[in-house]
Design an enzyme around this catalytic site. Structure first.
Site, PDB file in Angstrom:
ATOM      1  N   ARG A 175      -4.389  -2.972  -7.609  1.00 36.39           N
ATOM      2  CA  ARG A 175      -3.563  -2.190  -6.687  1.00 36.39           C
ATOM      3  C   ARG A 175      -4.160  -0.791  -6.540  1.00 36.39           C
ATOM      4  NH1 ARG A 175       1.101   1.187  -6.913  1.00 36.39           N
ATOM      5  NH2 ARG A 175       2.554   0.788  -5.205  1.00 36.39           N
ATOM      6  N   SER A 177       6.414 -10.068  -1.779  1.00 34.63           N
ATOM      7  CA  SER A 177       7.537  -9.417  -2.450  1.00 34.63           C
ATOM      8  C   SER A 177       8.838  -9.847  -1.769  1.00 34.63           C
ATOM      9  CB  SER A 177       7.407  -7.890  -2.377  1.00 34.63           C
ATOM     10  OG  SER A 177       6.241  -7.459  -3.049  1.00 34.63           O
ATOM     11  N   LYS A 188       7.126   3.349  -8.551  1.00 30.11           N
ATOM     12  CA  LYS A 188       7.659   3.535  -7.203  1.00 30.11           C
ATOM     13  C   LYS A 188       9.009   4.242  -7.288  1.00 30.11           C
ATOM     14  CE  LYS A 188       5.521  -0.549  -5.095  1.00 30.11           C
ATOM     15  NZ  LYS A 188       5.797  -1.792  -4.333  1.00 30.11           N
TER      16      LYS A 188
END
Length: 211
Positions: A40, A109, A138
């Protein structure tokens, strides 16, 4: 590479720490027994991202562990990754499948049963659902109730990996939800001894997943 729910058992998502060797940490996680790695990188220029992805792919291939690229199908195809993971705002499964054909596993997701069923119908290979315990990476996420996670797992036939704030102290709470594994970020890459932490997390994950 054949990708199944077993590959989700201990699914590590990369996180950078300035004072640590990124590639060394990844290899330590692979040695520790992770069953899948998601690379990521939200802010790297594409050229640097591709170069990094190719090196990470070599490491994953060495340990026969699938590499999933987060949210960048072009990088996934160019580096020879095994799959790509997309969020609800990162394009459609149909678009990704059109570009990749059967070359890539597609993860999506899903935060509720509706999103989960839609992703499965569109051709997703697995789902990532959370954030089950909040998120340290996040700030704009909502906690996913465990009952909703359970309903997602029972509402689809494709495998589901739980994500969001999971570590060795809270993982046991996910037992009985129907998940195929756990996705971990800080619990792995924030550990002082990444390899031994992965061994511990994998042992715990084996106790709670669907057999």
């Amino acid at each position: 590479m054949v990708f199944t729910g077993k590959n989700l058992l201990l699914y590590a998502v990369t996180e950078r720490y300035p004072d640590r060797d990124f590639f060394a940490q990844i290899e330590s996680a692979l040695k520790g027994g992770i069953t899948c790695l998601q690379l990521r990188e939200k802010h790297l220029p594409s050229g640097e991202f591709l170069a990094e992805a190719r090196e990470v792919k070599k490491l994953c291939a060495k340990y026969d562990v699938p590499l999933i690229i987060n949210d960048n199908i072009e990088i996934a195809l160019s580096c020879g990754a095994d799959g790509v993971h997309i969020g609800q705002d990162d394009g459609s499964v149909a678009e990704v499948r059109k570009m990749a054909g059967n070359r890539l596993v597609i993860g999506v997701s899903a935060h509720n049963v509706g999103e989960a069923m839609a992703a499965e119908k569109a051709g997703a290979d697995y789902l990532g659902s959370g954030a089950v315990f909040g998120s340290a990476t996040k700030s704009n996420v909502r906690v996913l109730p465990l009952e909703t996670l359970k309903n997602i797992c029972s509402g689809v036939k494709i495998p589901v990996v739980a994500i969001g704030g999971i570590n060795e102290t809270n993982m046991i709470s996910l037992a009985g939800t129907g998940i195929n594994g756990v996705a971990v970020i800080s619990a792995v890459f924030g550990a002082q001894d990444v390899e031994s932490k992965c061994r511990e997390l994998k042992r715990l994950s084996e106790k709670i997943v669907v057999k």
